[in-house]
Write an enzyme that holds these catalytic residues in place. Structure first.
Site: not given
Ligand code: GLC
Length: 543
Positions: A96, A191, A243, A317-318
């Protein structure tokens, strides 16, 4: 340069996977211990959430050193051993990379704060803040020390946005990618990568908390091509996923089309907002099937026609567990879990399994706010109280929506703390662990069903390569699609409800072969009746 479309990704939240030291926090050696389990499941590559040094304000998404291992999780030697051992099982790692922002404890930010102008240009500093709202609540700007200036943080104030316009920032970040590549890493998950392209001049944007002002800017594509060329693009078999926050199909086609040399694929989240009331996360409402079905069809068909590539997922995880969101888990947990799995594993794109999904793990049933740890949940709770919700109402919403729902310890067995730790877990395990755990589920239905789906993708190019077309488009309970490859076709039908539904089967499938279903004894005829949460995939071959 292309990646292997037969591969399936498994996501591990290291903090919650397996603790080998007894400190209540999962670690890298815990992952090494579980490699045989993952090999048995059949996955190819592990996406590992951040394990780098970090003050853990946002569980590691606030990185203070990109090129080291947080002692909480182990050592660099553990990391290296993990990568080498995994390869003996045919398993690789996808790391990540949190490149939109770094922790305010990172030395870049600390030097900037101390007055070093070279490092001040690593961040987005302005004399006047804009009206943008942070994704974790409150203004997206905070005062930068006592300079009178403000720094941008699209997330928590401990996560300062990096200035990608500065070539030195890009150079440093590309070095990070290469540092991990040199250690044998074979993939990266970037991310919120579609937020990295901020304009020179930042302006107020009252729409949607300011998102249009900084999301999917054309320059993001340029930055991705630069990163690709300077790092992972030099390897043949690299897998990268971006993402993408609040993105569009058009942009995701550009991000993922092979000839553009940006990324292998993209995550989007539209299908996980179909249970938001008026687009707001902190609400409770049933999911909108019509919306979900149409989103899947629009994305599936458009990506298929334009050679884009989707990362397919229900959980991460979110997100609260998809089983709790889309299935009557009291009565149909197994049927629902297997149906959800088939609906993405047989589709066009790369499937991602989030740890615990393969055993049908559920949201925990926490009794009070004191059980929650996540910064977003704690902020949201406070904001809801400020907006005059009662503590009971606010807690109910947190229970349904909190990211901690996914972050509870992996349930290995029925022993104390679900076999995750011998110490005190950093986050309480879900109460379901006595019944739902790896030991028992291996003998159940869900785990073997995942094994079979993973195997089928490896065996049939129809699944890994075939095109996507919507089927039974007008159904109000069935999400179905058809895959085609050379002379083969696959019809995948998923009943999203607990009630039976009857369908007319096209001629070519009546004499087809049932490739997989979560119910036994399926008879193919001109009319079929799908049972609650039934999934059914029928293969048909032109002679
Ligand atoms: C992404 C991650 C999340 C994090 C955010 C800020 O959405 O998946 O867990 O809080 O980015 O880095």
């Amino acid at each position: 340069m292309t990646f292997d479309k037969k591969k399936v990704v498994y996501q591990i939240y290291p903090k919650s996977y397996k603790d080998t030291t007894g400190n209540g926090i999962g670690d890298l050696r815990g992952i090494i211990e579980k490699l045989p389990y993952l090999a048995e499941l059949g996955i190819d590559i592990i996406w590992l959430n951040p394990f780098y040094p970090s003050p853990q304000k946002d569980n590691g998404y606030d990185i203070s050193d990109y090129k080291a291992v947080n002692p909480l999780f182990g050592t660099m030697a553990d990391f290296e051993e993990m990568v080498v051992t995994a390869k003996t099982y045919g398993i690789d790692f996808m790391l990540d990379m949190v490149f939109n922002h770094c922790s305010t404890e990172h030395e870049w930010f600390q030097k900037a704060l101390a007055g070093d102008t070279y490092y001040q240009d690593f961040f987005i500093l302005r004399d006047q803040p804009t009206d943008w709202i942070s994704k974790f609540g409150g203004s997206a700007w905070s005062l930068f020390g006592d300079t009178g200036k403000y720094y941008l943080h699209l997330f928590d104030e401990s996560q300062a946005d990096l200035n990608w316009r500065n070539p030195h920032v890009r150079e440093e970040l590309f070095k990070v990618v290469n540092f991990w590549r040199d250690k044998g890493v074979k993939g990266f998950r970037f991310d919120v990568i579609n937020l990295i392209g901020k304009d020179e001049k930042l302006v107020n944007c009252p729409i949607d908390d300011g998102k249009p002002a900084y999301t999917d800017k054309p320059i993001v594509h340029d930055y991705l091509r630069m990163m690709n060329e300077a790092s992972f693009g030099q390897d043949d078999d690299f897998m990268t996923v971006g993402e993408m926050s609040s993105t569009t199909i058009e942009n995701c086609i550009l991000y993922s089309a092979e000839d553009r040399h940006e990324l292998s694929m993209t995550f989007n989240f539209h299908h996980l907002k179909v249970d938001y009331q008026d687009g707001q996360k902190w609400t409770i409402t049933d999911f909108d099937f019509e919306k979900l079905k149409n989103l899947f069809h629009n994305w599936g068909e458009a990506m298929s026609e334009s050679m884009g590539w989707n990362a397919l997922f229900w959980n991460n995880h979110d997100q609260p567990r998809a089983l709790n969101r889309f299935v009557d888990v009291k009565n149909f947990r197994q049927e629902g879990a297997t149906m959800l799995a088939a609906s993405i594993h047989l589709s066009r794109g790369t499937p991602y399994i989030y740890m615990g999904e393969e055993i049908g793990m559920l949201d925990p049933d926490y009794a009070s706010m004191s059980d929650y740890v996540d910064v977003e949940s704690l902020n949201a709770y406070q904001i809801m109280l400020d907006q005059d919700k009662s503590p009971a109402e606010a807690l109910e919403i947190i229970k349904t929506k909190s990211r901690d729902n996914a972050r509870t310890p992996m349930q290995w067995n029925a022993n104390n703390h679900a076999g995750f730790t011998t110490g005190r877990p950093w986050l309480k395990p879900g109460q379901s662990y006595k019944e739902i755990n790896v030991e028992s589920e291996k003998l159940g239905h869900i785990f073997p069903f995942y094994q079979k789906l993973i195997r089928l993708r490896k065996e049939l190019p129809l699944i890994s390569e075939g095109t996507y077309r919507a089927a039974y488009k007008d159904s109000d309970s069935v999400y179905a699609f058809e895959r085609s490859y050379q002379k083969q076709k696959l019809l995948v039908i998923n009943n999203f409800y607990a009630k039976e539904v009857s369908l007319d089967l096209p001629n070519c499938y009546q004499g087809g072969q049932v490739l997989i279903s979560n119910y036994d004894k399926v008879k193919l005829a001109d009319k079929i009746v799908l049972k609650p949460y039934q999934t059914l995939a029928i293969l048909s071959e032109d002679k």
